[in-house]
Design a protein around this motif. Structure first.
Motif, PDB file in Angstrom:
ATOM      1  N   ASN A  90      -0.231   4.337  13.220  1.00 25.82           N
ATOM      2  CA  ASN A  90      -0.698   5.597  12.633  1.00 25.82           C
ATOM      3  C   ASN A  90      -0.590   5.591  11.112  1.00 25.82           C
ATOM      4  N   VAL A  91       0.574   5.188  10.585  1.00 22.60           N
ATOM      5  CA  VAL A  91       0.718   5.192   9.119  1.00 22.60           C
ATOM      6  C   VAL A  91       0.004   4.011   8.483  1.00 22.60           C
ATOM      7  N   ASN A  92      -0.165   2.917   9.227  1.00 21.08           N
ATOM      8  CA  ASN A  92      -0.925   1.788   8.678  1.00 21.08           C
ATOM      9  C   ASN A  92      -2.379   2.189   8.473  1.00 21.08           C
ATOM     10  N   THR A  93      -2.931   2.918   9.435  1.00 21.74           N
ATOM     11  CA  THR A  93      -4.312   3.403   9.297  1.00 21.74           C
ATOM     12  C   THR A  93      -4.421   4.343   8.106  1.00 21.74           C
ATOM     13  N   LYS A  94      -3.407   5.195   7.914  1.00 16.83           N
ATOM     14  CA  LYS A  94      -3.406   6.165   6.815  1.00 16.83           C
ATOM     15  C   LYS A  94      -3.351   5.479   5.453  1.00 16.83           C
ATOM     16  N   TRP A 118      12.143   0.178   5.492  1.00 18.65           N
ATOM     17  CA  TRP A 118      12.302   1.084   4.342  1.00 18.65           C
ATOM     18  C   TRP A 118      10.959   1.702   3.969  1.00 18.65           C
ATOM     19  N   CYS A 119       9.898   0.893   3.958  1.00 19.80           N
ATOM     20  CA  CYS A 119       8.553   1.392   3.646  1.00 19.80           C
ATOM     21  C   CYS A 119       8.040   2.339   4.736  1.00 19.80           C
ATOM     22  N   LEU A 120       8.398   2.068   5.980  1.00 15.32           N
ATOM     23  CA  LEU A 120       8.021   2.988   7.059  1.00 15.32           C
ATOM     24  C   LEU A 120       8.680   4.350   6.840  1.00 15.32           C
ATOM     25  N   GLY A 121       9.927   4.334   6.393  1.00 16.36           N
ATOM     26  CA  GLY A 121      10.618   5.581   6.092  1.00 16.36           C
ATOM     27  C   GLY A 121       9.932   6.345   4.972  1.00 16.36           C
ATOM     28  N   ALA A 181       0.820  -1.207   0.000  1.00 19.94           N
ATOM     29  CA  ALA A 181       0.000   0.000   0.000  1.00 19.94           C
ATOM     30  C   ALA A 181       0.858   1.263   0.000  1.00 19.94           C
ATOM     31  N   VAL A 182       1.931   1.242   0.777  1.00 22.82           N
ATOM     32  CA  VAL A 182       2.828   2.409   0.833  1.00 22.82           C
ATOM     33  C   VAL A 182       3.483   2.643  -0.521  1.00 22.82           C
ATOM     34  N   LEU A 183       3.991   1.579  -1.139  1.00 20.82           N
ATOM     35  CA  LEU A 183       4.681   1.714  -2.423  1.00 20.82           C
ATOM     36  C   LEU A 183       3.732   2.157  -3.535  1.00 20.82           C
ATOM     37  N   ILE A 184       2.470   1.734  -3.475  1.00 19.66           N
ATOM     38  CA  ILE A 184       1.494   2.100  -4.507  1.00 19.66           C
ATOM     39  C   ILE A 184       1.017   3.540  -4.337  1.00 19.66           C
TER      40      ILE A 184
END
Length: 469
Positions: free
Chosen positions: A275-279, A250-253, A174-177
């Motif tokens: 927090n970022v997982n919810t986002k 790395w994805c968290l960064g 999800a972060v990368l997309i």
């Protein structure tokens, strides 16, 4: 000759089963939620580089470690390799350190599980369950699994591990997309200057996430074709753990791009990942992640309990510990006496912390896991020396496997041991009092192990010998 009374069930575990045990011990989700925020809070954006560096050092160690495990098959794990490679006195010292380290890790994780489990019951079921009750129940359940057929534990661990890895893979994708392409950079994967203040502590937290991979050799006697299965399982486990932690941090960064990630982690360690997982994924995923955090810690407990049972079993069979601990169950072929004894020891120590009104996280978890991590790092360093000595004596290994890789890996591990000792107070949170002197217990364990090995009972011959070749 060994009797069946002192032998584990052969040909019962495949590569995947052993990998499940080892990766579960690394707690992919639990470590991401617990250790990764601390690494970012102390080390800042360089956190992925710290995980990558730890992966490389441990892979170098694993090359020689796996090569030697082709020739030495035993439930004695690293301690057995040290005994065969360097000699009995060092093997006995390693045995003492191994018992201390694994018991400390096990007890510390019981503290973390108890705290998270009680919080989960409160949030999702509205039930007030004290951490003390959670801890006692966990000891009983884990002890029961340790008593039963090892394949039952492997299946449970397999399911739990797949679920916790899957929820984090969803986050990574999800972060990368959803992230802007300009935010996706690889600069944070490069190793950083380790002389930076506090970075040694962050590096230690990263290394703590890998603890347990060396337990592959413990299942050697129960493995199918152990001379091939154990090395393969070791490589796969290290690769999976290293790649997973590096990519996820790395994805968290990337997810925190544009903000001060070090400040964000330091301000809220508990919700840093949530927090970022919810986002990026959604509230449903965060709720599921909170539940899986508890099952992740349970998987760690089950993995460490099984590994330590086999350590105790092997040491008993060699005459290092009481003979009864080497008796296996007539039906399940598991070291059930060792499992029962370990559960009793665990419960006694946890109750002692309860009586002292200790905090399950700040005292039980932090102190014990810090000490356990230090002990296992010392054990791995001794293992590197043993690999070099063994292949020098036997001349069976290749130059790379028998000398270069273990020298490089061992040097890295020795440097990390020094970092662990010099930063122990920051790592454990124990700034003063007896708790700040806990590292000395590693030396005490080594001395006690050596002395205990000298006074092995004369009935050793009737107690069976480790199945090594």
């Amino acid at each position: 000759m060994q009797t069946t009374e002192h032998k584990l069930r052969q040909n019962s575990l495949g590569v995947s089963d052993i990998v499940f045990f080892v990766v579960a011990a690394a707690a992919p989700l639990g470590a991401t939620l617990g250790a990764a925020p601390a690494v970012f809070a102390i080390g800042g954006p360089s956190a992925p580089g710290l995980y990558l560096t730890a992966s490389i050092i441990l892979m170098l160690f694993a090359i020689g470690f796996a090569a030697m495990s082709r020739f030495v098959v035993s439930a004695g794990g690293v301690a057995e390799l040290v005994k065969v490679g360097i000699g009995k006195p060092f093997g006995n010292a390693a045995s003492g350190i191994a018992i201390l380290a694994y018991i400390c890790m096990l007890i510390g994780i019981f503290g973390a599980f108890a705290a998270f489990n009680s919080e989960a019951f409160k949030n999702f079921a509205g039930i007030e369950l004290t951490w003390q009750v959670s801890a006692v129940l966990a000891v009983l359940v884990v002890g029961t699994f340790g008593y039963l057929d090892v394949n039952i534990s492997a299946k449970v661990l397999g399911v739990l591990m797949i679920l916790e890895v899957l929820i984090l893979v969803i986050f990574d994708v999800a972060v990368l997309i959803k992230s802007d392409s300009s935010a996706i950079t690889f600069i944070n994967l490069l190793p950083t200057d380790f002389s930076t203040p506090g970075l040694g502590v962050a590096f230690m937290f990263a290394f703590a996430c890998f603890v347990g991979f060396e337990s592959t050799t413990i299942y050697g006697e129960e493995a199918k074709k152990p001379h091939k299965t154990i090395p393969k399982a070791t490589y796969i486990a290290i690769a999976l753990i290293g790649i997973f932690y590096t990519i996820t941090t790395w994805c968290l960064g990337i997810a925190y791009n544009g903000s001060d990630i070090q400040a964000a982690a330091g301000a809220d360690l508990v919700n840093f990942v949530f927090n970022v997982n919810t986002k990026y994924v959604g509230v449903w995923s965060t709720s599921l992640m909170q539940i899986l955090a508890v099952t992740s810690l349970f998987a760690v407990l089950l993995s460490f309990h099984n590994a330590l049972c086999r350590y105790l079993f092997s040491l008993s069979r060699s005459g290092f510990l009481f003979k009864k601990l080497s008796v296996v169950h007539s039906k399940h072929s598991t070291p059930h006496n060792a499992s029962t004894a370990l559960s009793a020891i665990t419960l006694i120590i946890i109750v002692a912390f309860m009586v002292a009104d200790a905090d399950p996280i700040n005292s039980l978890y932090m102190w014990m896991v810090a000490l356990g991590t230090l002990g296992i790092l010392v054990l791995q360093t001794m293992g590197s020396i043993a690999v070099i000595a063994y292949f020098k004596k036997t001349r069976q290994g290749h130059f790379w496997q028998g000398l270069v890789a273990p020298v490089l890996g061992g040097s890295g591990l020795f440097a990390v041991v020094l970092l662990a000792i010099s930063n122990f107070q920051d790592l454990s949170g124990a700034k003063s009092g007896l708790a700040s002197q806990l590292p000395w217990l590693v030396l005490v364990a080594a001395v006690v192990g050596t002395l205990n090995g000298i006074r092995k009972p004369k009935r050793l011959a009737n107690n069976g010998n480790p199945a090594s070749t």
